[in-house]
Design a protein around this motif. Structure first.
Motif, mmCIF file in Angstrom:
data_model
loop_
_atom_site.group_PDB
_atom_site.id
_atom_site.type_symbol
_atom_site.label_atom_id
_atom_site.label_comp_id
_atom_site.label_asym_id
_atom_site.label_seq_id
_atom_site.Cartn_x
_atom_site.Cartn_y
_atom_site.Cartn_z
ATOM 1 N N THR A 48 0.843 -1.184 0.000
ATOM 2 C CA THR A 48 0.000 0.000 0.000
ATOM 3 C C THR A 48 0.883 1.240 0.000
ATOM 4 O O THR A 48 1.805 1.343 0.786
ATOM 5 N N GLU A 49 0.579 2.164 -0.894
ATOM 6 C CA GLU A 49 1.398 3.366 -1.034
ATOM 7 C C GLU A 49 0.575 4.603 -0.707
ATOM 8 O O GLU A 49 -0.592 4.708 -1.085
ATOM 9 N N TYR A 50 1.223 5.536 -0.005
ATOM 10 C CA TYR A 50 0.604 6.802 0.361
ATOM 11 C C TYR A 50 1.513 7.943 -0.077
ATOM 12 O O TYR A 50 2.723 7.786 -0.137
ATOM 13 N N LYS A 51 0.895 9.090 -0.346
ATOM 14 C CA LYS A 51 1.655 10.295 -0.660
ATOM 15 C C LYS A 51 1.147 11.419 0.227
ATOM 16 O O LYS A 51 -0.013 11.431 0.632
ATOM 17 N N SER A 52 2.051 12.357 0.524
ATOM 18 C CA SER A 52 1.711 13.502 1.348
ATOM 19 C C SER A 52 2.364 14.743 0.762
ATOM 20 O O SER A 52 3.439 14.661 0.159
ATOM 21 N N ARG A 53 1.719 15.879 0.962
ATOM 22 C CA ARG A 53 2.335 17.121 0.495
ATOM 23 C C ARG A 53 3.484 17.505 1.402
ATOM 24 O O ARG A 53 4.337 18.298 1.044
ATOM 25 N N GLN B 145 9.196 9.556 3.366
ATOM 26 C CA GLN B 145 10.467 9.927 2.748
ATOM 27 C C GLN B 145 10.163 10.539 1.387
ATOM 28 O O GLN B 145 9.656 9.858 0.500
ATOM 29 N N GLY B 146 10.445 11.804 1.244
ATOM 30 C CA GLY B 146 10.178 12.482 -0.023
ATOM 31 C C GLY B 146 8.698 12.555 -0.350
ATOM 32 O O GLY B 146 8.314 12.574 -1.511
ATOM 33 N N GLY B 147 7.844 12.555 0.682
ATOM 34 C CA GLY B 147 6.399 12.624 0.466
ATOM 35 C C GLY B 147 5.776 11.299 0.096
ATOM 36 O O GLY B 147 4.620 11.249 -0.309
ATOM 37 N N ARG B 148 6.511 10.188 0.262
ATOM 38 C CA ARG B 148 6.019 8.857 -0.143
ATOM 39 C C ARG B 148 6.232 7.873 1.005
ATOM 40 O O ARG B 148 7.267 7.892 1.670
ATOM 41 N N PHE B 149 5.251 6.988 1.231
ATOM 42 C CA PHE B 149 5.357 5.966 2.267
ATOM 43 C C PHE B 149 4.708 4.687 1.745
ATOM 44 O O PHE B 149 3.594 4.715 1.224
ATOM 45 N N VAL B 150 5.406 3.559 1.886
ATOM 46 C CA VAL B 150 4.903 2.268 1.427
ATOM 47 C C VAL B 150 4.929 1.298 2.592
ATOM 48 O O VAL B 150 5.920 1.227 3.328
ATOM 49 N N THR B 151 3.854 0.535 2.781
ATOM 50 C CA THR B 151 3.784 -0.432 3.869
ATOM 51 C C THR B 151 2.847 -1.578 3.511
ATOM 52 O O THR B 151 2.026 -1.467 2.600
ATOM 53 N N GLU B 152 2.996 -2.665 4.272
ATOM 54 C CA GLU B 152 2.077 -3.799 4.158
ATOM 55 C C GLU B 152 1.445 -4.120 5.508
ATOM 56 O O GLU B 152 0.630 -5.029 5.601
ATOM 57 N N GLU B 153 1.804 -3.371 6.559
ATOM 58 C CA GLU B 153 1.303 -3.623 7.905
ATOM 59 C C GLU B 153 -0.107 -3.056 8.063
ATOM 60 O O GLU B 153 -0.345 -1.880 7.815
ATOM 61 N N SER B 154 -1.033 -3.901 8.515
ATOM 62 C CA SER B 154 -2.432 -3.482 8.616
ATOM 63 C C SER B 154 -2.635 -2.394 9.669
ATOM 64 O O SER B 154 -3.479 -1.517 9.494
ATOM 65 N N ASP B 155 -1.866 -2.410 10.776
ATOM 66 C CA ASP B 155 -1.999 -1.372 11.795
ATOM 67 C C ASP B 155 -1.600 -0.009 11.245
ATOM 68 O O ASP B 155 -2.266 1.002 11.496
ATOM 69 N N VAL C 103 -2.494 6.193 -2.601
ATOM 70 C CA VAL C 103 -2.264 6.221 -4.046
ATOM 71 C C VAL C 103 -2.858 4.986 -4.693
ATOM 72 O O VAL C 103 -3.573 5.074 -5.680
ATOM 73 N N ASP C 104 -2.568 3.831 -4.172
ATOM 74 C CA ASP C 104 -3.125 2.601 -4.740
ATOM 75 C C ASP C 104 -4.433 2.285 -4.046
ATOM 76 O O ASP C 104 -4.718 2.777 -2.976
ATOM 77 N N GLN C 105 -5.228 1.486 -4.685
ATOM 78 C CA GLN C 105 -6.520 1.104 -4.140
ATOM 79 C C GLN C 105 -6.492 -0.371 -3.761
ATOM 80 O O GLN C 105 -5.693 -1.135 -4.292
ATOM 81 N N PRO C 106 -7.374 -0.805 -2.873
ATOM 82 C CA PRO C 106 -7.450 -2.234 -2.557
ATOM 83 C C PRO C 106 -7.727 -3.057 -3.810
ATOM 84 O O PRO C 106 -8.308 -2.554 -4.773
ATOM 85 N N SER D 7 -4.257 1.317 8.744
ATOM 86 C CA SER D 7 -5.458 1.874 9.371
ATOM 87 C C SER D 7 -5.199 3.275 9.923
ATOM 88 O O SER D 7 -6.067 4.145 9.851
ATOM 89 N N VAL D 8 -3.989 3.529 10.457
ATOM 90 C CA VAL D 8 -3.652 4.865 10.942
ATOM 91 C C VAL D 8 -3.527 5.840 9.773
ATOM 92 O O VAL D 8 -4.033 6.969 9.822
ATOM 93 N N LEU D 9 -2.867 5.420 8.697
ATOM 94 C CA LEU D 9 -2.684 6.296 7.543
ATOM 95 C C LEU D 9 -4.009 6.622 6.859
ATOM 96 O O LEU D 9 -4.193 7.730 6.350
ATOM 97 N N ASP D 10 -4.936 5.672 6.840
ATOM 98 C CA ASP D 10 -6.247 5.941 6.250
ATOM 99 C C ASP D 10 -6.984 7.038 7.017
ATOM 100 O O ASP D 10 -7.803 7.756 6.443
ATOM 101 N N ALA D 11 -6.686 7.180 8.314
ATOM 102 C CA ALA D 11 -7.347 8.184 9.138
ATOM 103 C C ALA D 11 -6.635 9.535 9.104
ATOM 104 O O ALA D 11 -7.209 10.540 9.520
#
Length: 76
Positions: A2-7, A23-33, A47-50, A36-40
């Motif tokens: 799962t990938e996230y981006k931030s300004r 790091q550089g506005g990008r974060f990638v993880t596979e941990e469910s905990d 960036v990616d969808q389920p 769930s925090v990043l979704d909030a």
């Protein structure tokens, strides 16, 4: 994965007392905990969808409709 981006390039957050950071506005993880925090977080955009959302249901094909002839504009 799962990938996230931030300004915010170095956005940091905590999950169960552990600090994580973009790091550089990008974060990638596979941990469910962590997911769930990043979704909030309002400052993190997913960036990616389920996988369920990536496979849209096939749509029934609609027959093509013959185009109507163009109408002439009226002269005034």
């Amino acid at each position: 994965m799962t990938e996230y981006k931030s300004r915010f390039l170095e956005l940091g957050f905590y999950v169960d007392g552990t600090r994580y950071q973009f790091q550089g506005g990008r974060f990638v993880t596979e941990e469910s905990d962590v997911i769930s925090v990043l979704d909030a977080l309002p400052d993190a955009d997913r960036v990616d969808q389920p996988e369920e959302a990536e496979k849209p249901e096939p749509k029934a094909e609609e027959p093509e409709v013959a185009a109507e002839p163009a109408r002439k504009s009226s002269a005034k």
